[in-house]
Design an enzyme around this catalytic site. Sequence first.
Site, short mmCIF file in Angstrom:
data_model
loop_
_atom_site.label_atom_id
_atom_site.label_comp_id
_atom_site.label_asym_id
_atom_site.label_seq_id
_atom_site.Cartn_x
_atom_site.Cartn_y
_atom_site.Cartn_z
N GLU B 262 0.88 -1.15 0.00
CA GLU B 262 0.00 0.00 0.00
C GLU B 262 0.92 1.20 0.00
O GLU B 262 1.70 1.38 0.93
CB GLU B 262 -0.89 -0.03 1.25
CG GLU B 262 -2.08 0.90 1.12
CD GLU B 262 -2.22 1.77 2.34
OE1 GLU B 262 -2.50 1.25 3.42
OE2 GLU B 262 -2.03 3.00 2.19
N CYS B 299 -2.96 8.07 4.68
CA CYS B 299 -2.94 7.54 3.31
C CYS B 299 -4.18 8.01 2.55
O CYS B 299 -4.20 8.05 1.33
CB CYS B 299 -2.97 6.02 3.30
SG CYS B 299 -2.11 5.26 4.65
#
Lengths: 509, 509
Positions: B262, B299
């Site tokens: 990720e 994020c």
Amino acid sequence: MATASLLIDGAWQDAQAVLDTFRSFNPQTGEANSTAFPVIGWSDLDRMIAAGETAAGELASIEPERIARFLERYADLIEERREAIVEAAQRETALGAALRLGEIELPRTTGQLRQAAAAVRDTSATGWSTPTIDTEANIRSRYESLGGVVLVIGPNNFPLAFNAISGSDFASAIAAGNPVIAKGHPAHPETTQLLADAARVAVEEVGLPSGTVQLFHHAPPEDIARLIGHPGLAAVAFTGGQSAGLAIKKTTDAAGKPGYFEMSSLNPVVLMPSAAAEDLDGFAALWAQSIQMGSGQFCTKPGLCFVIGQELADTLGEAIATRFDASDDSVLLTEGLVDSIDRGVRELQDAGAILLAGGANSEEPGFRYPSTLLMCNGRTFREMPGSMQRELFGPAGMIVACDSEEDLGAALRVLEGQLTACIWATESDHGGELYEEIRRTLRPICGRLLENKMPTGVAVVPSMVHGGPYPASSHPGFTSVGMPGSIRRFAALRCYDGVPESRLPATLV
Amino acid sequence: MATASLLIDGAWQDAQAVLDTFRSFNPQTGEANSTAFPVIGWSDLDRMIAAGETAAGELASIEPERIARFLERYADLIEERREAIVEAAQRETALGAALRLGEIELPRTTGQLRQAAAAVRDTSATGWSTPTIDTEANIRSRYESLGGVVLVIGPNNFPLAFNAISGSDFASAIAAGNPVIAKGHPAHPETTQLLADAARVAVEEVGLPSGTVQLFHHAPPEDIARLIGHPGLAAVAFTGGQSAGLAIKKTTDAAGKPGYFEMSSLNPVVLMPSAAAEDLDGFAALWAQSIQMGSGQFCTKPGLCFVIGQELADTLGEAIATRFDASDDSVLLTEGLVDSIDRGVRELQDAGAILLAGGANSEEPGFRYPSTLLMCNGRTFREMPGSMQRELFGPAGMIVACDSEEDLGAALRVLEGQLTACIWATESDHGGELYEEIRRTLRPICGRLLENKMPTGVAVVPSMVHGGPYPASSHPGFTSVGMPGSIRRFAALRCYDGVPESRLPATLV
């Protein structure tokens, strides 16, 4: 006929950039078939990816029922055209027309397409799209189509059931709502062309976007790499040999796209002493048959048999060699495969294996090779794990004669990732230390663990796993055969968070 | 204290090969904390992978209940030790102790561990192991542990909930029955050490293999690459920045192992004209707050806002700039992040973006940066998609002012893969052409699509998707948050074919 057309955007079209041409061969005679097919360049692939991108956009909002109807209509059309398809496949592959192609592979192919159709209609929590609904948080998710084209690269050995335009990868990618660009195998282009035409008609009749199913047969590696890097290309599925597979995997990985590569496998069998004592000849008959099935050209051919004791190995070797020596030479799919298996046999001999049967090039016409048996000892196997794990794609197997239980255990521990592994045992073995240790060693290195059953039959059922740890496949968490699992490979997991109910997909309300 | 120990094989051990040492910093003051931690070499990693391999073998036959109990006991111990853990985390990250760390992130962390425990106990057909039983064919399959160690590499921004030794990747890998080697983030080693000690105690109390949970903080890239290539290492999970992520992904891909990366995401928000007309100030307040949350170090921070019309862009810009100018500078996690965001702001300016607020290095002590707002036009954005999609990890956002609906559509079409995307709309938009086109464009490029909701909150529920197409993550079919999906990432699909019932795993009978 000069060069046959490509299936682009719903129609048979001539190649714009013919870099070269090729023909398929009749493996029985070694003679080239009549139709010349084009090796195409980028401009044709560019047309295909453009049409595919348009199709991907349209498929995103199409009712799934239409996709299911396409899969069924395509299966019907294959059956309607079965005579021509089986005839072409037989001519291009030398696989048995009546039994193997007509009664086994074609029904398996149409059955897979119909299973995919049923999977499209299954919108339950265990269906491929796995709708997950949290009404309290108003967060919902499901698997959806990828939003781009799936490139399916087909193998040589199953001209129908694994064909890039009719096999499980194709059916799975389409079921998830993705358009497919199929790269047919150059060993059976006429067969692929006939299948593609049935797909073309089904697309048209059912009213799917014209770029949903497209086909080419051959292009240079650099153009295929460019296709994989194109933003409209979403995923790659490959079935074939390891060196080609790894090269395409590298390109796919670098592009950050999901790729599913089924490459090669030796499918070890461990013959327990008890089972050998009980019925060695019965085992030998099954193993020999499984090696020779389809001329040994199965991903799941049991290529290695591990036994304890030189005497047992010699007896088994003699039983197999007798059968092999009495067999006709097998017809292989291509001349390249004959060269490859022969080179492999020499390399194994150079590395210390002994030839017990076959191993010489056939004198007969066409692409033939004799059923071949090798033997090595456990120590050689584990000391040269790279050399000794060379796949022989064709009618060949090797006995690994281990000195002791410890030697066997050590030999099994150097095995690479496999599609399948098998223990041949009796009930008396269950719970015993040897049996348990073998199970512990084999379980994590294979996708499918068998007991007292040869791995060459791959049932198309939801519980099947046709996959395994690298290098057998590129990801241990997937199967290429068995719905709905095979479909999820070509899907993206997508969430709707705070989206009003009226704007949600129907299956998430 | 000289150099703190490593958690190896169930005990705190000294590093054998200390290549260097490092300390964490207090971002509020910029001063180094007291404990020196080792940068380790291969010999220590070699000890860890050896212990991990042993643990993997033992875990394969352990009763799952013991794994569930470990996860719960670990959660209990984190709660018992919460004061020390929160204090260390606050000191090392400058994130709010009371609210963010104490009331949000710590309960989220223990909640995730308990959800993982519940998922371990769920052996239903929709549980993580997905048992699939075909009694007629006697073929059964399920997901199982990988048979090797999972390397979890943690990020800097969530010292508890995404920590390599306590976050979702950790809990998921353990729940699937894999041992974990955690690589903690060097920005908060003291926090990680405290968590690791709770894990160590829980492993011991519950009686899991001693190599189930291991920890190091820092090693050279070439040694980490060697660890990834080791046969005992089965998979990699990484959360962090794109350049580090891509380097480790390349190594993982080449080794043929599953990797879940990720990396980064801009999380675009499209503000529909209708929604702007209805309540621009309400939107501005929410967007500014979402950008500033956690000093912008999420994020899922919504870094881009697309609007139509320069006048609207200017009004929105003024509303945000006013809020940002009135805010204190944000404390970032590391000095490197301050340099990185500042360099990013300059690069965006060089590429044509205009600075509306912030953008200057802070004069205050510690690692600080002002809330920063940029603006560019749609044409600049789509003509330089690479330059304009630079992630600013910190309290910064950019307005993309589009000329027209067409300009907006074209700008959205150059967006790379994202974790999230959001439409801010009113009911009157639904079904309209603009809204539908935006939905069609955004849906395939993100994992989570939101409407009228900022993406910074990531609920830990089964329907959550924290993932998305490359380069936001390395595979669009997975989520790193939300059980049972996150667990299946660390599992192999395994089939039992013809295996006698007495030899089957309990959940397949």
